[in-house]
Design an enzyme around this catalytic site. Structure first.
Site, PDB file in Angstrom:
ATOM      1  N   GLN A 237      -2.261 -31.748  24.296  1.00 34.33           N
ATOM      2  CA  GLN A 237      -1.174 -31.621  24.390  1.00 34.33           C
ATOM      3  C   GLN A 237       0.205 -32.134  23.158  1.00 34.33           C
ATOM      4  OE1 GLN A 237      -1.188 -32.381  28.745  1.00 34.33           O
ATOM      5  NE2 GLN A 237       0.208 -32.804  28.166  1.00 34.33           N
ATOM      6  N   ARG A 384       1.392 -35.146  35.530  1.00 36.58           N
ATOM      7  CA  ARG A 384       2.794 -34.163  35.702  1.00 36.58           C
ATOM      8  C   ARG A 384       3.565 -34.249  36.433  1.00 36.58           C
ATOM      9  NH1 ARG A 384       2.364 -27.923  37.855  1.00 36.58           N
ATOM     10  NH2 ARG A 384       4.395 -27.750  37.244  1.00 36.58           N
ATOM     11  N   CYS A 385       4.035 -35.861  34.861  1.00 36.86           N
ATOM     12  CA  CYS A 385       5.069 -36.756  35.802  1.00 36.86           C
ATOM     13  C   CYS A 385       4.627 -37.497  34.260  1.00 36.86           C
ATOM     14  CB  CYS A 385       4.779 -38.051  36.456  1.00 36.86           C
ATOM     15  SG  CYS A 385       3.412 -39.498  35.892  1.00 36.86           S
ATOM     16  N   GLU A 760       8.038 -31.519  35.878  1.00 36.49           N
ATOM     17  CA  GLU A 760       7.136 -32.553  36.112  1.00 36.49           C
ATOM     18  C   GLU A 760       7.217 -33.427  37.822  1.00 36.49           C
ATOM     19  OE1 GLU A 760       6.823 -34.863  32.687  1.00 36.49           O
ATOM     20  OE2 GLU A 760       5.305 -33.880  32.287  1.00 36.49           O
TER      21      GLU A 760
END
Lengths: 807, 287
Positions: A237, A384-385, A760
């Site tokens: 990522q 996902r945050c 997110e």
């Protein structure tokens, strides 16, 4: 003008810029099976590696015998910690300032920990070799419960830290203690609690789970012995960060390391950090001189690379009797597993958990976080945050419901009463953040109107009465959630990773024919950057998005960036794109002025070119300016049309939203049905509404999974009992509810295009909505808090504990 | 997730398959749909040296009526059960259960024979076979024999199959016309094994239960026939008290394992709930 001259609307539409529901350009290759993922990379002579893993959660490694493994046809090497010590790589630094074993060095500290790396000519031979490596273990008592980690007689997990009374984040209180992090004003908070009419206190746990992207973590490392260059294809990522980390720990010159992130099949935080597989594949390639591929399987992914959450939050709110919040006190016990491999900005051991005051105007607050070691896999990634924001949102949203219950107030009314008001922005929170913008009341009221919240509450009341009369075995819950996220890490004044400021970057190069390429420091894993980045450029410089190619993921060609996670791409890189485009536009204006023979200031921008003020027929399109940039620039100006921007954001952005979940639960089986789920998101300026909707759908689906059953659970012996998709809840289309999406728009005042980031938000806001619905359903039976995950048997257990099911 | 080395055989006849199984003995495993065996091999929990793929064996698929019996070839897939008019008419409960097995991809590959022969307590079809009084035809080196489904299951993954034997077909007596049926399966998600499931086949006369059989899935190391529970409901109108008694009688013979689906207490409780719901739904369908 004749009738074929496009109208202003047609010219704008042709750009497919901001606000356009442009179809995802990357899907052309994905839907045809023509994506190029790491496992598609095949190089001549490529070898394959696989791990011998520990069956024990805690054990001493007495010996490793690879004699039989080396006899397996095709097996070329068995790498152990002893091998890695010769190149000083038996341990590696983590992003959180700890160190982590690459391969077991003397002991193992979690089940499925990497013990040896078998390298072979094909994947089958590698696995055959793995099955022949004999490891002798002496089991040690495992430490699984984080609440027992700091007991005086708790087993010593990290023998390498013996005698170290302080770590990367200050003093350590115990041999299994990692850090204590404190924010806020203790004295003022204590005083607020003393004065309060009403207080609540609850242990709110957010269980351990896992991002589990469809594509697992993997890499191909290829070392060229002649050039002494290392090329790594990986599911990264943040490819540039990986390059720098590899350079620092492998002592290779950074220009001789090429990191390539090809197409990535989902990341969700799982692919930010560095894993033993990467190090072992790189070392194996350096040793053998051949490319080495390492591909994790699903069980390895779930059990070894980077869990998420595992926060145990003792939460207290002080309030007046009419429901105004006066103070917040939170203590977090953070279970980090065997090594602190949390992927947070370096100075933030608990991420941005101090956003825990949420959307509410708390005058004072005090937060302490204790990080501890246990015999579990390392990680603590932002699934996902933004960093630990979903934990914080869950904590405060659950606590507000508990307070509402205690006060006998409606949870929505309590929130409306305590929201930060629109005129208070920019708002300085009690725990140190400056919220950029928001209109919480408008969003909440819209949610309540669209869903007819009042009618739902009436229906719930009559259903509860019917349940009490024995006419139904179903109970109904309304889950209200109002979240404020903090994304876009981040300003260099407080955000860095290993000393590198968390800016991001964009390089735009326009070609003579009015087309161009944009290269980015970010890396899409499914977010659709190739589509949306071009839309920003299209609106900024008037070139159709279709004529802009977006390229990411190759550290040799992309400008340095910190990558994609924490919803930072739009707030940071999205700003860099706009700034780079504005540099292009500024030069274009000078060229246009020269060609139109006027002063720059006499020009005005008009959708896709410059027009002479007051002389509408004197116009030069951006397309024509691109051509001119390569043959007739003003005297003294360099030819060409390109720009680079490195954007250091002045502040984070603060997306928010109002969610409502309507749920029915059958108390006899614990089976729930999500009757309705409404999600209103405010992410500021909306770049591509279709992609936003897709992001919200995906994030809500993950939130649903987490709240309703998805967990990494260990038994008392430290064995993972949810290590495959049979038991780790990964919902299919059948289980996934229907999502209703909605929005308001409150632009970020400091972002060049006002965008805040959205990827997110639905996970952050969704989890409390589901959990609050379950808790709301049971509340009339006398419960205040039921821990997640809310799977069927636990719902039944709750009903039984509350006397709703006969024993 | 990479299996060990094995040899692959694709016999063309039952005799050839039996011969291969006899030759390689414990080293050999027959391969039907493969949904249980292949994952076990990938985890190296099963390491057969020889896989005997039955897909090339003639005569192992198909559904035919034989007087008052339905004969189903062992390699008949779940999808073929779902598509069969014969099954829809005579044995609709098989279609109801097949539709609850995993997803279409699995059902196109998974076979009835593999489902019943593997001895996995999580499989759905064995309890139905008990409920319907099915008989399995086993063929081996010493010839063919018929074994009642009720005699077949001895323990988790232990069955009456002798070394070298293959289950070749399943014979099911057609239930009475107008029978009521239901398969109630509680599962966490598509593709999961039952947390608890109950199969009911019954007939009604004058509003009372005339005959009844109840099968239970994944509530014991073998599929169960809940005979006492079935007896409880005979001659009743399935009032609430009777349903509760039937559930209690069924729960008395359940001994599920605690797993991620829930603790023993929960699995037994919902097992009872499935029995009650299946009885009610079956009675509603009976004519």
């Amino acid at each position: 003008m004749n009738d074929v001259t496009p109208t202003r609307e047609q010219r704008t539409a042709a750009l497919e810029g901001l606000g356009c529901k442009r179809k995802r350009v990357e899907d052309i290759r994905f839907t045809q099976g023509k994506g190029n993922y790491v496992d598609d990379v095949t190089l001549p002579g490529m070898l394959h590696g696989d791990f011998v893993r520990s069956p024990h959660a805690h054990a001493r490694v007495k010996s490793i015998n690879s004699e039989e493994a080396m006899k397996v046809p095709g097996v070329l090497a068995v790498i152990t910690a002893e091998t890695l010590k010769t190149v000083n790589l038996a341990w590696m630094p983590t992003l959180a300032g700890d160190v982590q074993m690459v391969l077991a060095d003397g002991k193992v500290l979690f089940q499925n920990q990497e013990v040896a790396f078998v390298v072979a000519t094909d994947r089958y031979a590698a696995d055959d070799g793995v099955s022949k490596v004999v490891v002798e273990y002496e089991p040690l008592p495992p430490l699984i419960d984080p609440f027992k980690s700091m007991a005086p007689d708790a087993p010593v997990l990290r023998e390498d830290l013996a005698g170290k009374t302080s770590g990367a984040h200050g003093p350590r209180k115990h041999h299994n203690h990692i850090f204590e992090w404190t924010v806020g004003d203790k004295e003022l908070t204590d005083a607020a609690f003393k004065k309060a009419d009403v207080t609540i206190k609850e242990l709110i746990s957010y269980h351990r789970t896992h991002p589990s992207p469809l594509e697992t973590c993997q890499c191909v490392c290829s070392f060229d012995k002649v050039k002494a260059e290392l090329t790594i294809w990986g599911t990264f990522q943040a490819p540039h960060v990986i390059r720098t980390v590899v350079s620092l720990i492998a002592k290779l010159p950074e220009q001789k390391i090429h990191v390539i992130s090809p197409d990535i099949g989902g990341g969700f935080g799982n692919k930010v950090g560095a894993y033993p597989g990467y190090i072992c594949a790189a070392v194996a390639s350096i040793v053998t001189g051949k490319p080495v591929k390492w591909v994790e399987d699903r069980i390895e992914n779930l059990t070894a690379t980077s869990f998420a959450r595992d926060y145990h939050m003792t939460t207290e709110i002080a309030a007046t009797k009419d429901g105004r919040v006066m103070g917040l006190r939170v203590h977090v016990l953070a279970d980090h597993g065997a090594f602190d491999a949390c992927a947070d900005p370096s100075k933030w051991p608990a991420g941005f958990f101090n956003i825990v005051t949420g959307s509410y105007d708390f005058p004072v607050a005090h937060l302490t976080v204790d990080g501890v070691y246990t015999n579990k896999a390392p990680g603590g990634v932002a699934y996902r945050c933004s960093f630990r924001v979903t934990e914080a949102a869950y904590c405060i949203e659950r606590a507000m419901d508990i307070l509402a219950q205690k006060l006998g107030m409606d949870p929505a009314e309590l929130r409306l009463k305590n929201f930060i008001r629109r005129e208070q922005f920019p708002y300085h929170s009690a725990l140190g953040w400056e919220y950029d913008s928001g209109d919480y009341h408008a969003a909440m009221r819209k949610m309540m109107e669209v869903t007819d919240y009042a009618a739902l509450r009436k229906e719930q009341a009559s259903r509860r009465a019917a349940f009490k009369r024995g006419e139904t075995r179903e109970i109904m819950g309304l889950g209200v959630s109002f979240f404020t996220e903090i994304v876009g890490a981040g300003p260099s004044k407080n955000c860095d990773i290993l000393g590198i400021a968390m800016f991001d970057s964009c390089e735009i190069r326009m070609h003579p024919t009015g087309a161009g390429i944009a290269r980015m420091g970010t890396k899409s894993q499914g977010q659709g950057h190739e589509t949306t980045w071009a839309q920003i450029i299209a609106s900024e410089i008037g070139i159709p998005a279709d004529n802009i190619m977006v390229e990411e993921g190759n550290t040799d060609t992309a400008p340095y960036g910190l990558g994609t996670y924490g919803s930072r791409s739009t707030p940071v890189a999205g700003a860099a794109i706009a700034m780079a485009a504005r540099k292009i536009k500024a030069k274009a204006q000078m060229i246009a002025a020269y060609k139109l023979e006027v002063h720059e200031d006499d020009l005005e921008w008009d959708i896709d070119g410059f027009r002479v003020k007051g002389l509408p027929e004197k116009f030069m399109s951006m397309k024509d300016i691109c051509w001119a940039a390569y043959n007739s620039v003003p005297p003294g100006m360099e030819p060409g049309l390109e720009a680079v921007s490195y954007y250091d954001p002045p502040n984070m952005t603060y997306p928010f939203g109002a969610y409502l979940c309507v749920m029915d639960i059958d108390v006899d089986t614990g089976v729930y049905k999500i009757r309705r789920f409404y999600a209103l998101d405010d992410c500021g300026t909306r770049i591509n509404p279709m992609i936003i909707e897709g992001q919200v759908h995906g994030g809500l689906t993950e939130a649903f999974a987490i709240a309703m059953g998805q967990e990494i659970r260990y038994d008392d012996g430290g064995n993972v009992v949810t290590g495959s998709f049979m038991d780790f809840f990964m919902p299919t289309a059948v289980e996934t509810p229907h999502w209703e999406t909605d929005f308001t728009v409150t632009p970020s005042p400091h972002h060049p295009i006002g965008a805040k980031g959205v990827g997110e938000s639905p996970n952050v806001g969704g989890v409390p909505a589901f959990s609050n619905a379950v808790n709301d359903a049971f509340s009339f039976l006398g419960s205040t808090h039921i821990q997640m995950p809310h799977d069927y048997w636990r719902n039944w257990q709750a009903a039984k504990n509350l006397g709703a099911v006969a024993a | 997730m990479i299996p060990g080395t094995f040899s692959y055989h694709r016999p063309a006849s039952v005799a050839e398959a039996i011969n291969l199984l006899s030759t390689f003995g414990e080293e050999a495993r027959p391969l039907a749909g493969g949904h249980s065996l292949i994952p076990m091999m990938k985890l190296r929990l099963a390491t057969p040296g020889h896989l005997i793929d039955l897909h090339g064996v003639a005569g192992l698929t198909g559904i035919r009526r034989d007087d008052d019996k339905i004969v189903i070839g062992a390699m008949t897939t779940q999808q073929q059960l779902l598509a069969s008019n014969e099954i829809r008419t005579a044995l609709p409960i098989l279609q109801e259960a097949a539709a609850l097995i995993a997803d279409p991809q699995v059902r196109y590959r998974g076979t009835l024979g593999g489902n019943v022969a593997n001895g996995d307590p999580g499989n759905d079809m064995p309890a139905l076979m008990l409920t319907l009084g099915a008989t399995y035809r086993l063929e081996g080196p010493n010839g063919a024999r018929n074994v009642a489904a009720g005699e077949f299951y001895q323990g988790a993954y232990f069955t009456a199959l002798e070394p070298g034997e293959i289950l070749t077909s399943i014979t099911i007596p057609a239930p009475a016309a107008g029978h009521g049926y239901a398969y109630e399966k509680l599962k966490r998600k598509v593709g999961d094994y039952a947390t608890a499931a109950a199969a009911v086949v019954l007939t009604m006369a004058d509003g009372k239960v005339a005959s009844c059989a109840i099968g239970l899935t994944n509530l014991h190391e073998t599929p169960l026939l809940a005979t006492d529970a079935a007896n409880v409901v005979i001659s009743t109108g399935l009032d609430a008290a009777t349903l509760k008694q039937a559930a209690a009688a069924a729960e008395a013979i359940m001994s599920p394992a605690a797993d991620a689906r829930g603790p023993v207490e929960y699995r037994k409780h919902v097992g009872g709930v499935m029995v009650m719901r299946a009885l009610q739904r079956a009675a509603g369908r009976a004519r």
